[in-house]
Design a protein around this motif. Structure first.
Motif, PDB file in Angstrom:
ATOM      1  N   ALA B  36     -23.810   6.331 -49.062  1.00  0.00           N
ATOM      2  CA  ALA B  36     -23.701   6.745 -50.474  1.00  0.00           C
ATOM      3  C   ALA B  36     -22.426   7.559 -50.691  1.00  0.00           C
ATOM      4  N   THR B  37     -22.096   8.445 -49.749  1.00  0.00           N
ATOM      5  CA  THR B  37     -20.867   9.233 -49.866  1.00  0.00           C
ATOM      6  C   THR B  37     -19.650   8.311 -49.896  1.00  0.00           C
ATOM      7  N   LEU B  38     -19.643   7.347 -48.997  1.00  0.00           N
ATOM      8  CA  LEU B  38     -18.494   6.436 -48.914  1.00  0.00           C
ATOM      9  C   LEU B  38     -18.360   5.582 -50.165  1.00  0.00           C
ATOM     10  N   ARG B  39     -19.497   5.204 -50.715  1.00  0.00           N
ATOM     11  CA  ARG B  39     -19.455   4.311 -51.886  1.00  0.00           C
ATOM     12  C   ARG B  39     -18.796   4.977 -53.096  1.00  0.00           C
ATOM     13  N   THR B  40     -18.725   6.321 -53.090  1.00  0.00           N
ATOM     14  CA  THR B  40     -18.044   6.982 -54.212  1.00  0.00           C
ATOM     15  C   THR B  40     -16.527   6.843 -54.088  1.00  0.00           C
ATOM     16  N   VAL B  41     -16.056   6.417 -52.902  1.00  0.00           N
ATOM     17  CA  VAL B  41     -14.612   6.333 -52.677  1.00  0.00           C
ATOM     18  C   VAL B  41     -14.143   4.889 -52.495  1.00  0.00           C
ATOM     19  N   VAL B  42     -14.897   4.094 -51.784  1.00  0.00           N
ATOM     20  CA  VAL B  42     -14.422   2.743 -51.421  1.00  0.00           C
ATOM     21  C   VAL B  42     -15.213   1.667 -52.169  1.00  0.00           C
ATOM     22  N   ASP B  43     -14.702   0.440 -52.094  1.00  0.00           N
ATOM     23  CA  ASP B  43     -15.345  -0.661 -52.811  1.00  0.00           C
ATOM     24  C   ASP B  43     -16.426  -1.332 -52.002  1.00  0.00           C
ATOM     25  N   ASP B  44     -16.222  -1.388 -50.686  1.00  0.00           N
ATOM     26  CA  ASP B  44     -17.269  -2.016 -49.880  1.00  0.00           C
ATOM     27  C   ASP B  44     -17.458  -1.242 -48.590  1.00  0.00           C
ATOM     28  N   VAL B  45     -18.707  -1.182 -48.186  1.00  0.00           N
ATOM     29  CA  VAL B  45     -19.043  -0.501 -46.939  1.00  0.00           C
ATOM     30  C   VAL B  45     -19.660  -1.531 -46.006  1.00  0.00           C
ATOM     31  N   VAL B  46     -19.195  -1.530 -44.761  1.00  0.00           N
ATOM     32  CA  VAL B  46     -19.782  -2.403 -43.742  1.00  0.00           C
ATOM     33  C   VAL B  46     -20.518  -1.502 -42.746  1.00  0.00           C
ATOM     34  N   VAL B  47     -21.795  -1.764 -42.546  1.00  0.00           N
ATOM     35  CA  VAL B  47     -22.552  -1.002 -41.553  1.00  0.00           C
ATOM     36  C   VAL B  47     -22.730  -1.889 -40.333  1.00  0.00           C
ATOM     37  N   VAL B  48     -22.275  -1.403 -39.183  1.00  0.00           N
ATOM     38  CA  VAL B  48     -22.416  -2.175 -37.951  1.00  0.00           C
ATOM     39  C   VAL B  48     -23.560  -1.554 -37.155  1.00  0.00           C
ATOM     40  N   THR B  49     -24.527  -2.380 -36.837  1.00  0.00           N
ATOM     41  CA  THR B  49     -25.723  -1.831 -36.193  1.00  0.00           C
ATOM     42  C   THR B  49     -26.153  -2.721 -35.047  1.00  0.00           C
ATOM     43  N   SER B  50     -27.056  -2.211 -34.237  1.00  0.00           N
ATOM     44  CA  SER B  50     -27.586  -3.018 -33.140  1.00  0.00           C
ATOM     45  C   SER B  50     -28.805  -3.777 -33.646  1.00  0.00           C
ATOM     46  N   SER B  51     -29.177  -4.793 -32.912  1.00  0.00           N
ATOM     47  CA  SER B  51     -30.274  -5.631 -33.399  1.00  0.00           C
ATOM     48  C   SER B  51     -31.610  -4.905 -33.331  1.00  0.00           C
ATOM     49  N   GLU B  52     -31.711  -3.850 -32.521  1.00  0.00           N
ATOM     50  CA  GLU B  52     -33.006  -3.176 -32.382  1.00  0.00           C
ATOM     51  C   GLU B  52     -33.335  -2.296 -33.586  1.00  0.00           C
ATOM     52  N   LEU B  53     -32.308  -1.880 -34.280  1.00  0.00           N
ATOM     53  CA  LEU B  53     -32.516  -0.858 -35.290  1.00  0.00           C
ATOM     54  C   LEU B  53     -32.933  -1.480 -36.626  1.00  0.00           C
ATOM     55  N   ASP B  54     -34.025  -1.004 -37.206  1.00  0.00           N
ATOM     56  CA  ASP B  54     -34.432  -1.460 -38.533  1.00  0.00           C
ATOM     57  C   ASP B  54     -33.904  -0.469 -39.555  1.00  0.00           C
ATOM     58  N   LEU B  55     -32.842  -0.835 -40.225  1.00  0.00           N
ATOM     59  CA  LEU B  55     -32.235   0.072 -41.199  1.00  0.00           C
ATOM     60  C   LEU B  55     -32.928  -0.060 -42.547  1.00  0.00           C
ATOM     61  N   PRO B  56     -32.924   0.995 -43.331  1.00  0.00           N
ATOM     62  CA  PRO B  56     -33.424   0.863 -44.700  1.00  0.00           C
ATOM     63  C   PRO B  56     -32.472  -0.022 -45.509  1.00  0.00           C
ATOM     64  N   ARG B  57     -32.903  -0.405 -46.689  1.00  0.00           N
ATOM     65  CA  ARG B  57     -32.044  -1.198 -47.556  1.00  0.00           C
ATOM     66  C   ARG B  57     -30.822  -0.337 -47.948  1.00  0.00           C
ATOM     67  N   LEU B  58     -29.624  -0.889 -47.770  1.00  0.00           N
ATOM     68  CA  LEU B  58     -28.400  -0.102 -47.992  1.00  0.00           C
ATOM     69  C   LEU B  58     -27.480  -0.785 -48.988  1.00  0.00           C
ATOM     70  N   ASP B  59     -26.685   0.019 -49.669  1.00  0.00           N
ATOM     71  CA  ASP B  59     -25.664  -0.519 -50.559  1.00  0.00           C
ATOM     72  C   ASP B  59     -24.441  -0.854 -49.709  1.00  0.00           C
ATOM     73  N   ALA B  60     -24.599  -1.801 -48.819  1.00  0.00           N
ATOM     74  CA  ALA B  60     -23.554  -2.102 -47.842  1.00  0.00           C
ATOM     75  C   ALA B  60     -23.808  -3.475 -47.243  1.00  0.00           C
ATOM     76  N   VAL B  61     -22.767  -4.024 -46.633  1.00  0.00           N
ATOM     77  CA  VAL B  61     -22.931  -5.245 -45.836  1.00  0.00           C
ATOM     78  C   VAL B  61     -23.341  -4.801 -44.432  1.00  0.00           C
ATOM     79  N   VAL B  62     -24.442  -5.348 -43.933  1.00  0.00           N
ATOM     80  CA  VAL B  62     -24.898  -4.941 -42.603  1.00  0.00           C
ATOM     81  C   VAL B  62     -24.585  -6.057 -41.611  1.00  0.00           C
ATOM     82  N   VAL B  63     -23.839  -5.721 -40.580  1.00  0.00           N
ATOM     83  CA  VAL B  63     -23.562  -6.726 -39.543  1.00  0.00           C
ATOM     84  C   VAL B  63     -24.085  -6.229 -38.199  1.00  0.00           C
ATOM     85  N   ARG B  64     -24.473  -7.184 -37.372  1.00  0.00           N
ATOM     86  CA  ARG B  64     -24.960  -6.841 -36.032  1.00  0.00           C
ATOM     87  C   ARG B  64     -23.786  -6.788 -35.070  1.00  0.00           C
ATOM     88  N   ASP B  65     -23.719  -5.749 -34.317  1.00  0.00           N
ATOM     89  CA  ASP B  65     -22.703  -5.618 -33.278  1.00  0.00           C
ATOM     90  C   ASP B  65     -22.899  -6.767 -32.286  1.00  0.00           C
TER      91      ASP B  65
END
Ligand code: SF4
Lengths: 585, 274
Positions: B36-65
């Motif tokens: 949310a902090t980043l979204r106030t500055v940039v146009d798109d956020v990419v979240v890189v995560t591992s396959s084990e982690l269940d992330l909440p719904r995010l205002d971002a593109v989520v990619v698996r490492d």
């Protein structure tokens, strides 16, 4: 001459058709390899039940198996197994029951009783002879009371007489509950069997048995059993609800908005009336609650879940009354609740006419109709799988059963290692032969994401359960053991005189699980039997702490494969030749 | 000019005892807060995560490492590949004090740039051109896994602390102590909740208890001292007769586990059979 203690080394085979019985010797090797209870019972079923037999045919065998620990001072050991081919699943059913019937049955000088054939007319079996009876049509409790002067009684209720596929056999206020053993007895037109005798088995090392028994009793008063002693199993309900693991409205949800009203936390302070225990038990998990107008009933989590949340009913008086009625009629509460909940969902979907979720009066009426096979009850007496086949319209996808047996109160999507246990269980969906839920309730596995590793561990819980069910010891004791196998070996050494080790018992447990599987294969098991209803594979849980959880089919298949490999079976679950050789059937 | 941001949350969080991305922070999870902090500055956020982690719904593109074992360089590479703009600010998920002003200043250099705080380059509060993806591939192939190599390859602008607002933005949390210290400083009244079930509820008479944020052990000790009839601890560990669930999700037994504001600890009887 018998060189080992703890067993009589023979069983009694009684032909209800001819009215004659015979004592048949049991080899020491068989007893040592399969022990008693479900192990010996399954072995006798292999031997006495013709392959492919109709479970309700006269030729079908009904086995009551005692165990080496019955009659010893070891706490919770007064138990026996009832084993038959299940009319509900067509597979093995091995149910346990407790108390005086075990003690007095074994004192007949036998390690098991095998009933074959069928009576010509409703009868009771007393002192080794058949007698015609006018107890047909009476409740099991009435039958037990009427025959009490002759010994300890196991009897069926009206449901067993009407061949309800999930009818129970009752003794001492306990029930051999699952899989329709009461229907097997009903098909034999046997209302009751009465046992008594004076023949005791000797103990190989009585002082050692006594010392172990004392120590075990002491430990049975500790924190590991406190919940069972103080609150009973219904203590599960509210916590399960919080985890969204409480099956509700035929497994449409894992949370029930009226759970608090049915919880032990809320009910115990006002309704708990008394505590009871099986014979020879120092734990005493039976909690008797008051309901309605000065009535009382033993409450168990499974009864309350199945007749409450599962049917959308939150009124404790209604749920306790239904539970009592199941006991009187001789109905397995889990299958009764599961089948009725299934019918309620069918009614809500407009597939049949019948009561809907939350209709407590409708539930009570259906219990009567099922036990007497009247109206809709005639269909529901067949269990949810057969009912779904008759109703059609894809209802099999939400019939809450595995291999035909209705699921107990553990939502599989919220407890995914248990889900594997349900899928592969030899008697169908079952929480007593697989303790896989213990893994889900631990930091070892992710309960919302079943894994092959969890499946491998689940096999271990099944093995431990098989050992306890063969010895027999109550599973509520399991938390007090630091090493179940080593401590069980010490007990068996002292009781029997065998030089049995923990390693031997590890092998024995796996052998007993394989023995049951071998029976199922003989009776038509295929790999397709080891699965779950489609609902669990395709519909995410709608709410609560398990929201969104489901078990994708591939995940379940990976787990089943890992389980089979852990057992040394083929990936599909067939038994390799080496296992058959080892079973030496 | 439009910019991107990358949030790396594939790390093991092994010292923290629970996934850092999911630690509670100001009423939501840390990853939600950072995104949310980043979204106030940039146009798109990419979240890189591992396959084990269940992330909440995010205002971002989520990619698996793709290769999480390779460490942050691999995650950053995957993040750059998914970014929509030529320049991206990259941060780890455990940056609770990340400020919009800091990110804006860093991106304002218009090129690869990294802060130097107390003599150390901070590559996980830095700016990377998207074109570095191929360089990252080459470094990974050569086994040169440090993010600093990537910055050096881009001839990065090193930014002194006094050129930056809110240098706190570079602070990461690695241990329960660091996290709980941050929680207490950020919100001295931070509270967690304990829910009691079964015997613990009937014997104590309490259903829910509010407690100060702290480690699991500290919280159990506090509940135990308020309700001496409970047996929650044994020899410094969580007592065997109880089960502890964090927010109704994972079961936990590690007494050093951090429990933050808004976390809920469920205490159940260990004997669950029936
Ligand atoms: S713990 Fe309960 S079920 Fe087990 S033997 Fe004792 S009274 Fe019976």
């Amino acid at each position: 001459m018998k060189t080992f203690a703890g067993f009589h080394g023979r069983y009694w085979r009684f032909d209800l058709g001819t009215g004659t019985g015979a004592y048949i010797p049991l080899d020491e090797a068989v007893l040592r390899r399969f022990l008693g209870g479900v192990g010996l019972g399954a072995w006798l079923l292999h031997r006495e039940s013709p392959a492919g037999v109709d479970p309700l045919a006269p030729e079908a065998a009904l086995v009551f198996a005692f165990s080496p620990l019955v009659g010893t001072p070891l706490t919770t050991s007064a138990k026996f197994a009832v084993v038959a081919k299940s009319p509900l699943t067509g597979m093995i059913s091995d149910s346990l029951s407790s108390s005086h019937f075990a003690i007095h049955g074994k004192r007949m000088g036998v390690d098991a009783i095998v009933l074959v054939g069928a009576c010509a007319q409703p009868s009771v079996l007393v002192d080794g002879a058949l007698r015609p009876t006018d107890l047909w049509g009476r409740s099991s409790e009435e039958a037990c009371a009427a025959l009490a002067p002759y010994g300890t009684v196991a009897a069926i209720g009206v449901a067993g007489e009407h061949l309800v596929r999930y009818a129970t056999i009752s003794n001492d206020g306990r029930h051999a509950g699952r899989g329709g053993l009461g229907a097997v007895m009903g098909a034999k037109k046997l209302k009751a069997i009465v046992v008594r005798g004076e023949v005791r088995t000797e103990l190989s090392d009585a002082p050692a048995v006594l010392a172990i028994a004392k120590d075990l009793s002491k430990r049975s008063f500790g924190p590991a059993t406190a919940k069972y002693r103080e609150l009973g199993t219904v203590g599960n309900l509210l916590a399960f609800n919080r985890l969204a693991a409480l099956p509700t409205r035929n497994f449409q949800s894992g949370t029930f908005d009226q759970a608090a009203a049915l919880s032990a936390e809320q009910l115990a302070p006002t309704r708990a009336k008394a505590k009871r225990s099986c014979a020879s038990c120092t734990i005493g998990c039976e909690h008797i609650y008051a309901f309605g107008d000065a009535k009382s009933v033993r409450v168990e989590y499974e009864n309350v879940f199945a007749l409450g949340p599962l049917c959308g009913i939150g009124d404790p008086d209604a749920v306790l009354a239904a539970s009592k009625r199941c006991d009187d009629l001789g109905l397995d509460t889990i299958s009764a609740g599961g089948t009725i909940a299934f019918a309620m969902e069918c009614a809500e979907r407009g597939l049949i006419a019948g009561p809907r979720f939350g209709d407590a009066a409708g539930l009570m009426a259906l219990l009567e109709d099922i036990a007497h096979r009247r109206g809709l009850g005639a269909l529901l007496a067949e269990g949810s799988r057969r009912a779904a086949e008759a109703i059609g319209s894809g209802s099999i996808d939400f019939a809450p059963q595995v291999k035909g047996m209705e699921l107990p109160g553990y939502e599989p999507r919220a407890l995914q290692t248990m889900a594997l246990g349900f899928a592969v269980g030899t008697r169908g969906a079952d929480h007593n032969r697989s303790g896989a839920y213990e893994l889900d309730f631990s930091d070892t596995v992710d309960r919302l994401k079943g894994s092959p590793e969890a499946a491998r561990l689940a096999a271990g819980t099944e093995d431990r359960a098989a050992l306890m069910d063969a010895l027999i010891l109550c599973k509520f004791l399991r938390g007090v053991f630091t090493d179940l196998y080593a401590e069980s070996a010490a007990m068996l050494r002292a009781v029997t005189g065998w030089d049995v080790t923990a390693a031997e018992l590890v092998a024995t447990s796996a052998r007993i699980v394989a023995l049951k599987k071998a029976f199922n294969i003989r009776e038509g098991w295929t790999p397709a039997s080891d699965t779950l209803p489609k609902r669990f594979l395709s519909e995410g849980l709608p709410d609560g702490a398990s929201k969104g959880a489901l078990i994708p089919r591939e995940r379940l298949q990976d787990m089943v494969r890992a389980y089979n490999r852990a057992r040394g079976w083929t990936d599909d679950g067939w038994l390799p030749d080496t296992v058959y050789e080892e079973l030496a059937l | 000019m439009a910019h991107s941001a990358i949030v790396l949350c594939g790390g093991l969080s092994s010292r923290m005892g629970r996934p850092k991305a999911l630690l509670p922070w100001r009423g939501r999870t840390l990853v939600e807060h950072v995104v949310a902090t980043l979204r106030t500055v940039v146009d798109d956020v990419v979240v890189v995560t591992s396959s084990e982690l269940d992330l909440p719904r995010l205002d971002a593109v989520v990619v698996r490492d793709r290769e999480p074992k390779l460490g942050p360089l691999s995650g950053l590479r995957d993040g750059l590949a998914a970014a929509s703009n030529d320049l991206a600010f990259a941060t780890a998920t455990d940056a609770p004090f990340l400020s919009a002003g800091f990110v804006r200043t860093m991106l304002g250099f218009g090129r690869a740039a990294a802060p130097v705080v107390e003599g150390f380059v901070q590559p996980l509060s830095a700016v990377y051109p998207r074109a570095l993806t191929t360089t990252a591939d080459a470094l990974i192939a050569a086994g040169r896994m440090r993010l600093l190599h990537l910055l050096e390859a881009a001839d990065f602008r090193s930014v002194a602390a006094d050129e930056l607002p809110e240098v706190e933005s570079t602070r990461n949390l690695n241990t329960p102590d660091e996290y709980l210290g941050a929680v207490r400083r950020d919100d001295p009244g931070a509270r967690a909740q304990v829910e009691l079930f079964g015997l613990m509820r009937t014997t104590s008479g309490a259903a829910t208890i509010d407690v100060d944020a702290g480690t699991l052990g500290e919280i159990l000790d506090r509940v135990q001292s308020d309700f001496p009839m409970l047996r929650l601890r044994a020899a410094g560990e969580v007592a065997k007769n109880i089960l502890v669930s964090l927010n109704g999700q994972a079961f936990v037994r590690d007494a050093s586990l951090p429990v933050g504001a808004g976390d809920c600890i469920l205490l159940m009887d260990a004997a669950v059979g029936g």
